[in-house]
Scaffold this motif. Structure first.
Motif, PDB file in Angstrom:
ATOM      1  N   MET A   1       0.758  -1.094   0.030  1.00 21.37           N
ATOM      2  CA  MET A   1       0.024  -0.097   0.105  1.00 21.37           C
ATOM      3  C   MET A   1       0.872   1.135   0.157  1.00 21.37           C
ATOM      4  O   MET A   1       1.784   1.402   0.669  1.00 21.37           O
ATOM      5  N   THR A   2       0.600   2.076  -0.853  1.00 19.93           N
ATOM      6  CA  THR A   2       1.256   3.314  -0.863  1.00 19.93           C
ATOM      7  C   THR A   2       1.030   4.366   0.162  1.00 19.93           C
ATOM      8  O   THR A   2      -0.192   4.480   0.583  1.00 19.93           O
ATOM      9  N   LEU A   3       2.062   4.843   0.813  1.00 15.98           N
ATOM     10  CA  LEU A   3       1.822   5.806   2.044  1.00 15.98           C
ATOM     11  C   LEU A   3       1.830   7.229   1.627  1.00 15.98           C
ATOM     12  O   LEU A   3       2.854   7.820   1.496  1.00 15.98           O
ATOM     13  N   ASP A   4       0.789   7.834   1.137  1.00 11.06           N
ATOM     14  CA  ASP A   4       0.450   8.753   0.659  1.00 11.06           C
ATOM     15  C   ASP A   4      -0.002   9.703   1.732  1.00 11.06           C
ATOM     16  O   ASP A   4      -0.478   9.292   2.905  1.00 11.06           O
ATOM     17  N   VAL A   5      -0.295  11.183   1.278  1.00 15.69           N
ATOM     18  CA  VAL A   5      -0.765  12.006   2.407  1.00 15.69           C
ATOM     19  C   VAL A   5      -2.086  11.837   2.938  1.00 15.69           C
ATOM     20  O   VAL A   5      -2.422  11.860   4.155  1.00 15.69           O
ATOM     21  N   PRO A   6      -3.198  11.756   1.780  1.00 13.34           N
ATOM     22  CA  PRO A   6      -4.458  11.076   2.322  1.00 13.34           C
ATOM     23  C   PRO A   6      -4.381  10.135   3.489  1.00 13.34           C
ATOM     24  O   PRO A   6      -5.126  10.151   4.500  1.00 13.34           O
ATOM     25  N   THR A   7      -3.549   9.071   3.410  1.00 12.27           N
ATOM     26  CA  THR A   7      -3.611   7.947   3.999  1.00 12.27           C
ATOM     27  C   THR A   7      -3.016   8.414   5.338  1.00 12.27           C
ATOM     28  O   THR A   7      -3.390   8.047   6.541  1.00 12.27           O
ATOM     29  N   LEU A   8      -2.139   9.072   5.558  1.00 10.27           N
ATOM     30  CA  LEU A   8      -1.351   9.684   6.660  1.00 10.27           C
ATOM     31  C   LEU A   8      -2.232  10.667   7.453  1.00 10.27           C
ATOM     32  O   LEU A   8      -2.274  10.416   8.545  1.00 10.27           O
ATOM     33  N   ILE A   9      -3.043  11.420   6.625  1.00 10.10           N
ATOM     34  CA  ILE A   9      -4.142  12.324   7.436  1.00 10.10           C
ATOM     35  C   ILE A   9      -5.022  11.256   8.162  1.00 10.10           C
ATOM     36  O   ILE A   9      -5.409  11.704   9.155  1.00 10.10           O
ATOM     37  N   ALA A  10      -5.593  10.257   7.601  1.00 11.50           N
ATOM     38  CA  ALA A  10      -6.302   9.439   8.182  1.00 11.50           C
ATOM     39  C   ALA A  10      -5.864   8.754   9.471  1.00 11.50           C
ATOM     40  O   ALA A  10      -6.413   8.702  10.573  1.00 11.50           O
ATOM     41  N   ALA A  11      -4.647   8.380   9.240  1.00 12.17           N
ATOM     42  CA  ALA A  11      -3.918   7.781  10.209  1.00 12.17           C
ATOM     43  C   ALA A  11      -3.570   8.717  11.629  1.00 12.17           C
ATOM     44  O   ALA A  11      -4.077   8.323  13.006  1.00 12.17           O
ATOM     45  N   THR A  12      -3.274   9.946  11.238  1.00 11.18           N
ATOM     46  CA  THR A  12      -3.160  11.139  12.229  1.00 11.18           C
ATOM     47  C   THR A  12      -4.616  11.320  12.899  1.00 11.18           C
ATOM     48  O   THR A  12      -4.739  11.374  14.181  1.00 11.18           O
ATOM     49  N   THR A  13      -5.829  11.405  11.995  1.00  8.84           N
ATOM     50  CA  THR A  13      -6.823  11.507  12.763  1.00  8.84           C
ATOM     51  C   THR A  13      -7.396  10.537  13.665  1.00  8.84           C
ATOM     52  O   THR A  13      -7.636  10.781  14.870  1.00  8.84           O
ATOM     53  N   LEU A  14      -6.795   9.186  13.355  1.00  8.70           N
ATOM     54  CA  LEU A  14      -7.187   7.897  14.421  1.00  8.70           C
ATOM     55  C   LEU A  14      -6.294   8.397  15.563  1.00  8.70           C
ATOM     56  O   LEU A  14      -6.927   7.982  16.657  1.00  8.70           O
ATOM     57  N   MET A  15      -5.055   8.722  15.478  1.00 11.14           N
ATOM     58  CA  MET A  15      -4.409   8.828  16.719  1.00 11.14           C
ATOM     59  C   MET A  15      -4.871   9.859  17.409  1.00 11.14           C
ATOM     60  O   MET A  15      -4.759   9.949  18.436  1.00 11.14           O
ATOM     61  N   PHE A  16      -5.577  11.003  16.896  1.00  9.92           N
ATOM     62  CA  PHE A  16      -6.160  12.140  17.530  1.00  9.92           C
ATOM     63  C   PHE A  16      -7.203  11.744  18.472  1.00  9.92           C
ATOM     64  O   PHE A  16      -7.489  12.279  19.441  1.00  9.92           O
ATOM     65  N   VAL A  17      -8.142  10.762  17.568  1.00 10.91           N
ATOM     66  CA  VAL A  17      -9.101  10.239  18.209  1.00 10.91           C
ATOM     67  C   VAL A  17      -8.954   9.417  19.695  1.00 10.91           C
ATOM     68  O   VAL A  17      -9.493   9.750  20.721  1.00 10.91           O
ATOM     69  N   GLN A 204       2.481  14.989   8.817  1.00  7.15           N
ATOM     70  CA  GLN A 204       1.624  14.244   9.396  1.00  7.15           C
ATOM     71  C   GLN A 204       2.215  13.283  10.448  1.00  7.15           C
ATOM     72  O   GLN A 204       1.691  12.780  11.458  1.00  7.15           O
ATOM     73  N   VAL A 205       3.298  12.790  10.340  1.00  9.89           N
ATOM     74  CA  VAL A 205       4.234  11.980  11.165  1.00  9.89           C
ATOM     75  C   VAL A 205       4.329  12.775  12.580  1.00  9.89           C
ATOM     76  O   VAL A 205       4.175  12.240  13.594  1.00  9.89           O
ATOM     77  N   GLU A 206       4.776  14.138  12.323  1.00  8.06           N
ATOM     78  CA  GLU A 206       5.042  15.086  13.529  1.00  8.06           C
ATOM     79  C   GLU A 206       3.680  15.253  14.108  1.00  8.06           C
ATOM     80  O   GLU A 206       3.694  15.124  15.634  1.00  8.06           O
ATOM     81  N   ALA A 207       2.595  15.252  13.548  1.00 10.10           N
ATOM     82  CA  ALA A 207       1.384  15.421  14.345  1.00 10.10           C
ATOM     83  C   ALA A 207       1.061  14.255  15.301  1.00 10.10           C
ATOM     84  O   ALA A 207       0.517  14.321  16.420  1.00 10.10           O
ATOM     85  N   MET A 208       1.167  13.167  14.657  1.00  9.91           N
ATOM     86  CA  MET A 208       1.034  11.803  15.348  1.00  9.91           C
ATOM     87  C   MET A 208       1.986  11.756  16.520  1.00  9.91           C
ATOM     88  O   MET A 208       1.598  11.285  17.680  1.00  9.91           O
ATOM     89  N   ILE A 209       3.131  11.854  16.494  1.00 14.08           N
ATOM     90  CA  ILE A 209       4.190  11.913  17.590  1.00 14.08           C
ATOM     91  C   ILE A 209       3.643  13.051  18.456  1.00 14.08           C
ATOM     92  O   ILE A 209       3.671  12.655  19.653  1.00 14.08           O
ATOM     93  N   PHE A 210       3.410  14.228  18.156  1.00 16.27           N
ATOM     94  CA  PHE A 210       3.003  15.190  19.207  1.00 16.27           C
ATOM     95  C   PHE A 210       1.772  14.879  19.877  1.00 16.27           C
ATOM     96  O   PHE A 210       1.828  15.225  21.241  1.00 16.27           O
ATOM     97  N   VAL A 211       0.658  14.483  19.315  1.00 19.05           N
ATOM     98  CA  VAL A 211      -0.347  14.265  20.095  1.00 19.05           C
ATOM     99  C   VAL A 211      -0.359  13.105  20.976  1.00 19.05           C
ATOM    100  O   VAL A 211      -0.944  13.067  22.157  1.00 19.05           O
ATOM    101  N   LEU A 212       0.616  12.115  20.452  1.00 18.80           N
ATOM    102  CA  LEU A 212       0.706  10.888  21.515  1.00 18.80           C
ATOM    103  C   LEU A 212       1.460  11.611  22.782  1.00 18.80           C
ATOM    104  O   LEU A 212       1.155  10.971  24.001  1.00 18.80           O
ATOM    105  N   LEU A 213       2.488  12.161  22.528  1.00 16.60           N
ATOM    106  CA  LEU A 213       3.500  12.699  23.782  1.00 16.60           C
ATOM    107  C   LEU A 213       2.467  13.687  24.469  1.00 16.60           C
ATOM    108  O   LEU A 213       2.767  13.980  25.760  1.00 16.60           O
TER     109      LEU A 213
END
Length: 407
Positions: A1-17, A204-213
């Motif tokens: 699966m290609t790791l594109d920006v829309p996919t990362l945005i969805a993953a980031t949103t899940l992490m935010f949830v 998106q990677v930074e956003a996921m790390i930030f919200v987790l921390l």
């Protein structure tokens, strides 16, 4: 699966949830802790904002983009205000500044979308505002802990590790978005919003790390706060808010050692409430506890910052007065007696009058020994009690007779 920006945005949103659920549960488990509700609400707002930026069949509409970006900024605002409230540093100034920044952000981002501006410039603007909020949060943390020196001492003494981690997380978040703001300005106007550029991936990677921390650091700060409150409760008498005897014995040794180095006098006042058990027998222990609470408030009304008040026993209390000679100690003892005996204690419809027996001593030089000082003050207290009620006896001075009784 290609790791594109829309996919990362969805993953980031899940992490935010997940972070939003964690912080909400943490807030509900610690309802008495200020700031947790704002932090949870901030992450929830950012979660909705990230969701609105997820593309469906194509790029999000202009309304979804501007709403999503503003919700992300609102999330940063609420988290900033929540952290300020957590450290008891939230003020009208901070609220007004946050509101002003949000108003400017809404105006600039909204007008940019309406005018059909390119995504690169809008991304730079969004990052610039996130940078401002992040650095404001860092400044708030440092100031709340007493400035840079106190902040550093808190890290060394491991009393504010959570705040230090939080400051580091927000500083890194701000630095990243400062770079992101500059980097996105280099893009050409015709770049597609979801083209999958490297800076978008790292965002998106930074956003996921930030919200987790962020979720972890809020939990750490709360744990530290509760631990510190338990330590304070162990050191304090809950009724009078005076130091416990165990904590006082540690403090007096420190004060005595410092005074010997500085060649300063130290005075000690030992206080006993005369016939206090009669109040418990006559009115009950609830009234007795209320009287003790009000007694502590009155004694500490004129107390200097360096003076130490301790509940030494059941009805016995000690005032430690660093840098105070005999005359000053006598004045303090008289002030305490006047404050306590001059006005009855009101407990609902009941009134109780107290008298005190007080022993006073002052030590200098080689006489500055904690055990010896306590022994001398205790002997003076016993002499005062032998003379009757409401007497003050100072070592090396004539006893002070009680004032006229309260009518």
């Amino acid at each position: 699966m290609t790791l594109d920006v829309p996919t990362l945005i969805a993953a980031t949103t899940l992490m935010f949830v997940l972070a939003s659920f964690a912080l909400t549960a943490h807030w509900l488990a610690n309802l008495g802790t200020p700031g947790l509700r704002s932090a949870a609400a901030g992450v929830a707002a950012a979660t909705v904002g990230s969701y609105l930026l997820i593309p469906g069949d194509g790029a999000p509409s202009a309304l979804s983009i501007v709403t999503g970006e503003l919700l992300i900024l609102i999330g940063h605002t609420w988290v900033w205000l929540g952290i300020a409230a957590f450290w008891n540093s939230r003020s009208k100034v901070i609220v007004y500044v946050a509101a002003a920044i949000m108003a400017v952000a809404a105006g600039t981002l909204g007008s940019h979308v309406v005018e059909g501006g390119n995504a690169a410039v809008r991304g730079s603007m969004l990052s610039a505002y996130i940078t401002v909020f992040s650095f404001c949060t860092v400044i708030t943390l440092v100031r709340a802990l007493g400035g840079r020196r106190a902040f550093y001492k808190g890290i060394v003494k491991r009393t504010s590790v959570g705040a230090a981690i939080a400051a580091a997380v927000f500083a890194a978040h701000g630095v990243f978005h400062l770079y992101r703001s500059y980097e996105w300005r280099q893009f050409q106007p015709d770049v597609n919003y979801f083209e999958g550029l490297p800076i978008s991936v790292w965002t998106q990677v930074e956003a996921m790390i930030f919200v987790l921390l962020l979720a972890l650091v809020v939990i750490i700060m709360t744990a530290e706060r509760l631990q510190n409150e338990l330590k304070i409760q162990a050191m304090m008498d809950p009724l009078t808010q005076a130091l416990s005897r165990r904590a006082f014995m540690t403090v007096i040794k420190t004060v005595v050692a410092r005074s010997r180095r500085l060649s300063e006098p130290v005075s000690l006042i030992m206080i006993d409430i005369d016939r206090f058990k009669r109040i418990n027998l006559r009115y009950g222990h609830m009234v007795g506890d209320t009287v003790l609470s009000q007694f502590g408030e009155r004694v500490m009304e004129g107390r200097r910052a360096q003076d130490v008040f301790c509940r030494f026993g059941g009805e016995e209390f000690v005032l430690l007065l660093p840098g105070t000679p005999e005359e000053g100690a006598q004045l303090v003892a008289e002030r305490v007696r006047t404050s306590i005996t001059g006005t009855p204690f009101v407990c609902g419809e009941k009134q109780a009058s107290l008298t005190l027996s007080i022993g006073v001593m002052t030590a200098r030089g080689d006489d500055l020994l904690s055990d010896g000082m306590l022994d001398s003050a205790y002997k003076a207290l016993k002499q005062a009690q032998k003379k009757g009620t409401n007497f003050i006896v100072s070592v090396g001075a004539a006893p002070t007779a009680p004032p006229p009784a309260v009518e």
